[in-house]
Design an enzyme around this catalytic site. Structure first.
Site, PDB file in Angstrom:
ATOM      1  CG  ASP A   9      10.505   5.534   4.281  1.00  0.00           C
ATOM      2  OD1 ASP A   9       9.864   5.293   3.815  1.00  0.00           O
ATOM      3  OD2 ASP A   9      10.239   5.730   5.316  1.00  0.00           O
ATOM      4  CG  ASP A  11       3.931   4.642   6.713  1.00  0.00           C
ATOM      5  OD1 ASP A  11       3.560   4.940   8.042  1.00  0.00           O
ATOM      6  OD2 ASP A  11       4.206   3.363   6.013  1.00  0.00           O
TER       7      ASP A  11
HETATM    8  O1  LIG Z   1       3.924   1.033   5.191  1.00  0.00           O
HETATM    9  C1  LIG Z   1       5.001   0.654   4.933  1.00  0.00           C
HETATM   10  O2  LIG Z   1       5.172  -0.611   5.808  1.00  0.00           O
HETATM   11  C2  LIG Z   1       6.467   0.987   4.341  1.00  0.00           C
HETATM   12  O3  LIG Z   1       6.213   2.801   4.668  1.00  0.00           O
HETATM   13  P1  LIG Z   1       7.648   3.832   4.088  1.00  0.00           P
HETATM   14  O4  LIG Z   1       7.857   3.485   2.873  1.00  0.00           O
HETATM   15  O5  LIG Z   1       7.021   4.623   3.926  1.00  0.00           O
HETATM   16  O6  LIG Z   1       8.987   3.367   5.400  1.00  0.00           O
HETATM   17 MG   LIG Z   2       9.490   3.828   6.085  1.00  0.00          MG
END
Ligand SMILES: O=C(O)COP(=O)(O)O
Ligand SMILES: [Mg+2]
Length: 228
Positions: A9, A11
């Site tokens: 993932d 963020d």
């Molecule tokens: O931008 C977001 O709300 C989440 O991003 P992610 O899936 O990389 O955690």
């Molecule tokens: Mg995330």
């Protein structure tokens, strides 16, 4: 036998982005005259992409806007965020070394994020890690996104992999992985409003020092044994 794909993932897992997301969000909502969001709110606001982040921020402030006004706020967010990259965003400690270990073991890596694809691509480009990933799927790359398991399954297909492990910081990642029947690792340093221990991940790490090819293989083998 091909090596498992390691899916990250973005963020709160690969990159600490919350300060820049917060600054861009507060810039975006400034014209509607609500109180800015606070850093502690970001665990709740981040996870389902930028549109949901803005929607949740407005709901928190009990402020509704028209669809047209919303698009203006969204455009303000996109422009400010893209322009300020990489800002304060930085790779989490130990990530460089962990990626080298996985790469030396022949394990390909991919990103499956709910961040808009062009923002994800731009950010990792600016942080100089683009070439480490065989595939990058953003929240708008296909019709669905996490927690829909298809987001992870499509990342695996596009990477040409047979097996994978998902690493994430929020329930979106862990639920999507479970439904895709992919073993998961939750990190404790990201953005989640549910305690990490309650996400139901197969394994938890609190530092990338703990991310090794051996751990990936152990999780993949355990998942294989559970298959009928
Ligand atoms: O931008 C977001 O709300 C989440 O991003 P992610 O899936 O990389 O955690
Ligand atoms: Mg995330």
């Amino acid at each position: 036998m091909t090596q498992p794909l390691v899916i990250f993932d973005l963020d709160g897992t690969l990159i600490h982005t919350a300060p820049d997301l917060m600054a861009s969000l507060n810039h975006a909502i400034e014209p509607v005259g609500v109180e800015p969001v606070h850093y502690d709110d970001m665990s709740f606001l981040v996870g389902r992409g930028a549109r949901v982040m803005i929607q949740r921020a407005l709901e928190m402030r009990e402020r509704s806007v028209t669809a047209e006004e919303f698009e203006t706020l969204f455009d303000r967010f996109l422009a400010f965020y893209a322009e300020s990259m990489p800002g304060q965003s930085a790779l989490y400690p130990g990530l460089d070394a962990a990626m080298s270990r996985l790469s030396d073991a022949g394990m390909p890596m991919a990103i499956c994020t709910n961040k808009l694809e062009h923002l994800a691509v731009r950010l990792i480009e600016r942080l100089g890690i683009t070439s480490s990933f065989v595939t990058i799927l953003g929240g708008d790359s296909i019709a669905v996104r996490k927690p829909d398991p298809e987001h992870i399954l499509e990342t695996i297909r596009r990477s040409g992999a047979e097996k994978a492990v998902m690493i994430g910081d929020s329930s979106n990642d862990i639920v999507a992985a479970r439904e895709a029947r992919v073993p998961s690792i939750a990190v404790t340093f990201g953005y989640t409003d549910i305690p990490v221990e309650q996400l139901g991940a197969d394994h938890i790490i609190d530092h990338f020092n703990l991310l090794t090819p051996e751990l990936i293989n152990t999780l993949v083998d355990a998942a294989d044994r559970k298959k009928p």
